[in-house]
Design a protein around this motif. Structure first.
Motif, mmCIF file in Angstrom:
data_model
loop_
_atom_site.group_PDB
_atom_site.id
_atom_site.type_symbol
_atom_site.label_atom_id
_atom_site.label_comp_id
_atom_site.label_asym_id
_atom_site.label_seq_id
_atom_site.Cartn_x
_atom_site.Cartn_y
_atom_site.Cartn_z
ATOM 1 N N ARG A 40 0.858 -1.179 0.000
ATOM 2 C CA ARG A 40 0.000 0.000 0.000
ATOM 3 C C ARG A 40 0.898 1.235 0.000
ATOM 4 N NH1 ARG A 40 -2.632 1.068 4.432
ATOM 5 N NH2 ARG A 40 -4.557 1.874 3.580
ATOM 6 N N GLN A 41 0.527 2.197 -0.820
ATOM 7 C CA GLN A 41 1.323 3.420 -0.893
ATOM 8 C C GLN A 41 0.412 4.612 -1.131
ATOM 9 O OE1 GLN A 41 3.782 4.185 -4.418
ATOM 10 N NE2 GLN A 41 5.531 4.516 -3.042
ATOM 11 N N GLU A 42 0.721 5.722 -0.474
ATOM 12 C CA GLU A 42 -0.093 6.910 -0.670
ATOM 13 C C GLU A 42 0.177 7.515 -2.040
ATOM 14 O OE1 GLU A 42 -1.310 10.291 2.309
ATOM 15 O OE2 GLU A 42 0.537 10.915 1.291
ATOM 16 N N ARG A 43 -0.891 7.776 -2.761
ATOM 17 C CA ARG A 43 -0.821 8.456 -4.053
ATOM 18 C C ARG A 43 -1.809 9.615 -4.031
ATOM 19 N NH1 ARG A 43 1.532 5.072 -8.203
ATOM 20 N NH2 ARG A 43 2.927 3.664 -7.057
ATOM 21 N N VAL A 44 -1.712 10.452 -5.031
ATOM 22 C CA VAL A 44 -2.617 11.597 -5.137
ATOM 23 C C VAL A 44 -3.676 11.278 -6.187
ATOM 24 C CG1 VAL A 44 -2.828 14.053 -5.636
ATOM 25 C CG2 VAL A 44 -0.800 13.180 -4.449
#
Length: 196
Positions: A40-44
């Motif tokens: 899981r990775q934060e993206r915009v």
């Protein structure tokens, strides 16, 4: 409205049909290296809202702290299972869930991490972030071998920021201006052809 309905139907059917494969891949990842099955990775996302993208984990669990956010060539952080997952783009399959959740679309500009979105001009932010990010898009097809391109650069991070990212944003802007359900279906088939 038609695009969202198309996304829901295709993502739902895709998850249902691919369920046995998803289970096998999850077991393989778990057996191959320690760590979680999903990355899981934060993206915009759309309108600049942050969200967490889901992928099958293709790198060591400590990859984010021992290397850059971009993947360069034969990255030593990539696991054995991860090499095949990345080559066949199978690591992207969990994003069908992100499509169902409404944070992504099947087709749309690929979502970037916040540090790269911070480099967008106001005009680029307004245009590219006006639609849901996608699993595939024209830039993904053009830069399918991105990690190999970066491996040839003296400074991969600089190459990405100064050369590749501006081209991707230009392509994303062109897509947003002319996007339609017909062009999306064409891009999905083009992506499948590249994979197979």
């Amino acid at each position: 409205m038609a695009k969202r309905l198309f996304d829901i139907v295709c993502a739902g059917l895709g998850l249902l049909i691919l369920l046995p494969l998803l289970v096998v891949l999850a077991l393989w990842i778990k057996w191959d290296s320690p760590g979680p099955v999903l990355f899981r990775q934060e993206r915009v996302g759309r309108f600049g809202r942050p969200f967490h993208i889901h992928k099958f984990r293709s790198m060591r669990k400590d990859a984010p702290v021992v290397g850059p956010q971009i993947t360069v060539g034969d990255d030593t952080r990539i696991t054995r299972s991860g090499r095949l997952l990345r080559m066949a783009k199978l690591d992207e399959l969990p994003q069908l869930w992100d499509v169902l959740r409404g944070t992504m679309s099947l087709v749309g500009p690929r979502p970037e991490v916040p540090r790269y979105v911070a480099l967008y001009t106001p005009e680029q932010r307004e245009l590219v972030l006006s639609v849901r990010p996608g699993i595939t898009d024209p830039a993904s097809l053009q830069f399918r071998n991105e990690s190999e391109i970066l491996a040839c650069a003296a400074d991969p991070e600089r190459e990405y920021v100064e050369v590749i990212l501006p081209i991707k944003l230009q392509i994303a802007g062109d897509y947003v201006r002319r996007a339609s359900l017909r062009t999306d279906i064409g891009l999905i088939f083009a992506t499948l052809r590249r994979i197979f």
